[in-house]
Structures are given as C-alpha cells and as structure tokens.
Design a protein around this motif. Structure first.
Motif, short mmCIF file in Angstrom:
data_model
loop_
_atom_site.label_atom_id
_atom_site.label_comp_id
_atom_site.label_asym_id
_atom_site.label_seq_id
_atom_site.Cartn_x
_atom_site.Cartn_y
_atom_site.Cartn_z
N ASP A 264 -2.80 5.99 -1.84
CA ASP A 264 -4.10 5.53 -2.33
C ASP A 264 -3.98 4.42 -3.37
OD1 ASP A 264 -2.98 7.09 -4.25
OD2 ASP A 264 -4.79 8.25 -4.71
N VAL A 265 -2.78 3.81 -3.50
CA VAL A 265 -2.54 2.76 -4.48
C VAL A 265 -2.20 1.45 -3.78
CG1 VAL A 265 -1.11 2.01 -6.41
CG2 VAL A 265 -1.73 4.43 -6.19
N ILE A 266 -2.87 0.37 -4.19
CA ILE A 266 -2.59 -0.97 -3.67
C ILE A 266 -2.12 -1.85 -4.81
CG2 ILE A 266 -3.51 -2.99 -2.47
CD1 ILE A 266 -5.67 -1.21 -1.27
N GLU A 267 -0.90 -2.37 -4.70
CA GLU A 267 -0.32 -3.27 -5.70
C GLU A 267 -0.18 -4.66 -5.09
OE1 GLU A 267 0.88 -2.90 -8.82
OE2 GLU A 267 0.78 -0.73 -9.16
N CYS A 268 -0.80 -5.64 -5.73
CA CYS A 268 -0.77 -7.00 -5.21
C CYS A 268 -0.06 -7.94 -6.18
CB CYS A 268 -2.19 -7.51 -4.94
SG CYS A 268 -3.11 -6.50 -3.75
N SER A 269 0.53 -8.99 -5.62
CA SER A 269 1.20 -9.99 -6.44
C SER A 269 1.04 -11.35 -5.79
CB SER A 269 2.69 -9.65 -6.58
OG SER A 269 3.32 -9.61 -5.30
N ASN A 270 1.29 -12.41 -6.59
CA ASN A 270 1.22 -13.78 -6.09
C ASN A 270 2.58 -14.41 -6.27
OD1 ASN A 270 0.70 -16.44 -5.49
ND2 ASN A 270 -1.25 -16.51 -6.59
N VAL B 244 0.85 -1.19 0.00
CA VAL B 244 0.00 0.00 0.00
C VAL B 244 0.88 1.24 0.00
CG1 VAL B 244 -1.82 1.27 1.20
CG2 VAL B 244 -1.78 -1.24 1.27
N ALA B 245 0.67 2.11 -0.96
CA ALA B 245 1.37 3.39 -1.02
C ALA B 245 0.34 4.49 -1.22
CB ALA B 245 2.39 3.39 -2.15
#
Length: 417
Positions: A31-37, A28-29
């Motif tokens: 207002d941006v959420i970056e997800c990975s698997n 989380v940065a």
C-alpha cells in the motif's frame, strides 16, 4: 510541406514531454508508493498518469521529484491515500480541487517548496486531515477559511515562511479546536491579533522562535491555553517577563526564553508554573535573579542561565527546586553561598556547569571541593590548569559581599587581558 513540419514539431514536443514525465519512477510495495526523479535537469508538471493506479495505496511519496506544479486530477488514481508527501519540490501554488479526491487523507506535507499562495478552498474535502506541513515556503498571508474544513487537524506547521501576524485573521483557527501542535517559528508575529489562539481547547505545544517579538505576545495570555505544555520563544527580542504573562499556563512543562533581550524578571513571574520542568533563560541580559522566582517551581529539573551577566544567585535556588541540571556558565559570578550544592533536601543535582565566570580563587576552590565531594558531573576540562579561571588578591579568602562583585570582575578581566 508546411503542414508536415508542424506535425513533426508537435511530435517532437509531445515526445519531450513524455520523456520528462517518464523520469518520475514509482515503486509500489503493497500500500506504499515511493517515487523519484532521476533527471534533476528538468522540472515536472505532475499528471494523473504519472502515478500508478492503486486503489489500495495509503502512502504516496513524491518528495524531491522536482515537481513545479500538478494537474487538478493528478491524484485520482490513489483515492484512498492517508499520507501524501510533496515536500522539497518547486510548487509555487496549487490549484483548488487538486486534493478533492483524497477524502481519507490524514497527513499532507508541502514543506520546502516555493508556495506563495494557497486558495481558501484548497482543503475543502479533506475533513480527516490531522497533520499539515506548510513550512519552509514563502507564504506571506493565509486566506481566512483555508483551515475551516479541517476539524480533525492536530498538527500545523507554518514555520519558516514570511507570514506577518497582523494579516492573520482572528478567526483563522475558528474550526480547528483540536490542534495540539502549532509551529510558527521564523515568521513576523509581533502584531498578531490578541485573540488568534482563542478557539483552541487542546493546544499542547507552540513554537514562536525567531518571530521578531519585542514583548511577550498578548495572544499567549488567553485563558483557554491552560493545556499548553511546551512554549518556545527562543531568539526574539523580549525584554521583560511578568507574572501576568503566565497566569493561565499552569500546565506548562517546557519554557524556552533563550536568546532574547531579557533584562527584567518579576519576583512572582513563575508563580503559576507549578508543573515547570525545563526552563531556558540563557543568552539574555540578566544581571540578577529574583529571590522568590523559584518558590513555586518545585518540579524544575533543568535550569539554563548561561551567557547572561548575573552576579549573584538566589540563596534558596536549590532548596526550592528538584534541579538535576544547572548551567550558570559565562556570567559574572565571583562566588556562591557556602554549601550551595547541598541545599536540596533529597540531593538530585547531577550536572553543574559553572565555568567562564570571574571567580574569586578562594571561592572557586570551595566550590570545586564541594562538587567533588558530592560526585557531581561538572565542566572539569575547563579547570585543568591550562587557562585562567579565577582572580585573587593577597588576601586569599572568599568574600561573599555583593559590593565587591564589580571589583573582582574587573580584576579578573584585567588579568585576562
């Protein structure tokens, strides 16, 4: 003892599921959420708890997370999203209600999944959606009503599916009058209803490349399409172009008809296209170009005629246009008119590609002299003396006679062979 074994089995099961979903890691940065698997060996069923609670988040990326499906409440922790990226996963379908909590959503990408069906009310509460990417899936039909709740939609990408135009309802876009960009390439659009696009008021660009079209589609001749600037019909099987096809496309700037089966172009086919700047007619079966074809296309800057079977070019081709780039390579040209490149009142031609034609050597020498005097950029590497580029007889003069074209074409290729 049996009860203990069952309890132990359930504990292992829940532990495995927890481990699988724990492989989705989110950063989380603001207002941006970056997800990975991190574990590509497992596919994931996305749950609400997999996404951090953040009521200020506007962007969520779950691209390439190996998600096969999601619970209907999966996005309730991020109700203020404006952008949601679910591309490059393994979704086959999405349950109605999944996006209901995302009433502010403006951009949604579901591209590059395995989607084969979308329920008609999937976007029921996404009234602010402006960009929707559904490309690179396996959709064979679109339910009528799917886009009815999206009055702000301006970009819709349906390319690279297996859609069949004859199953698209004529009122599919009845409530999407603001769509400006529509991508339908790599589908089957040959039997599309003639009035499919009749509700659009602001359509700017449409991509119909590789759509199995055997003739110019009737749905592009609607009078409301005067706003169209870019039309891509590349890689179809269209055989002819006539004036009636473009009567209502007066603002067209870019027209791509390359890689079709074009054999015929009517004299006045482009008469209405007074704003045309780029025209691609390469990789067709054209033998002639009508003399009056470019009479009204005074703004034309780029013309690609390569890879046809053209034997002559209109004498006034450059006189009536503002061409900066002209490509006539890979045709059957044996000569051009005298001073072909100096026809323009205000010379603007910068690039001229004319290699791989069966030139008469005397005619080619004149053309090369003219090109060099005007300091034009041309495909000079082909004319380096290391390969045959022309044919000649003992009479070394440029013969500008159409009845001799076939003779010099045969002479050139017989020498090459």
């Amino acid at each position: 003892m049996a009860f203990a074994r069952i309890r132990f089995w359930l504990a292992i099961t829940f532990f495995v599921l927890e481990i699988v979903n724990a492989d989705i890691m989110c950063e989380v940065a603001e207002d941006v959420i970056e997800c990975s698997n991190n574990d590509t060996s497992w596919s994931v069923i996305l749950e609400k708890d997999d996404i951090p609670v953040n009521h200020n988040a506007t962007t969520l990326s779950l691209s390439s997370c190996i998600i096969e499906s999601c619970f209907v409440n999966a996005f309730e922790n991020v109700p203020q999203l404006l952008q949601l990226d679910l591309s490059s996963n393994y979704f086959e379908n999405i349950t109605a209600g999944t996006f209901d909590s995302l009433t502010s959503l403006e951009e949604l990408s579901l591209s590059n999944n395995n989607l084969n069906y979308l329920p008609a009310d999937l976007f029921k509460y996404n009234h602010n959606l402006k960009a929707l990417a559904l490309d690179n899936n396996v959709l064979s039909r679109i339910e009528n009503g799917l886009f009815d709740s999206l009055p702000q939609l301006s970009l819709l990408d349906l390319s690279d599916n297996i859609l069949n135009g004859k199953y698209l309802h004529p009122q599919l876009f009845a409530y999407n009058v603001n769509i400006s960009t529509l991508k339908l390439s790599n589908n089957f659009m040959s039997e599309t209803p003639w009035n499919l696009l009749s509700y659009f008021h602001n359509l700017n660009s449409i991509d119909l490349g590789s759509c199995e079209l055997e003739e110019f589609p009737s749905f592009l001749m609607a009078p409301n399409l005067g706003t169209l600037n870019s039309l891509n019909l590349k890689n179809n099987r269209i055989t002819k172009i006539e004036q009636v096809h473009f009567e209502h496309l007066k603002n067209l700037v870019i027209l791509n008809l390359s890689s079709n089966n074009l054999e015929f172009i009517g004299d006045n086919s482009l008469r209405a296209l007074t704003n045309l700047v780029m025209l691609s007619l390469d990789k067709n079966l054209l033998r002639t170009i009508p003399k009056g074809l470019f009479t009204r296309t005074t703004k034309l800057n780029l013309l690609n005629l390569a890879h046809n079977m053209i034997t002559t070019l209109p004498d006034n081709l450059l006189m009536k246009t503002n061409l900066k780039f002209l490509n006539v390579a890979y045709n059957n040209l044996t000569y051009l008119q005298t001073n072909f490149c100096t026809q323009q009142k205000k010379p603007v031609l910068k690039f001229f590609v004319f290699s791989h034609n069966p030139w008469q050597c005397a005619c080619l020498r004149e053309l090369l002299r003219e090109v060099k005097q005007l300091h034009l950029n041309y495909d000079s590497k082909v004319f380096d003396g290391n390969r045959p580029v022309c044919a000649t007889t003992s009479d070394y003069t440029c013969k500008r006679e159409e009845n001799l074209d076939s003779f010099y074409v045969d002479l050139f290729y017989s020498n090459i062979n």
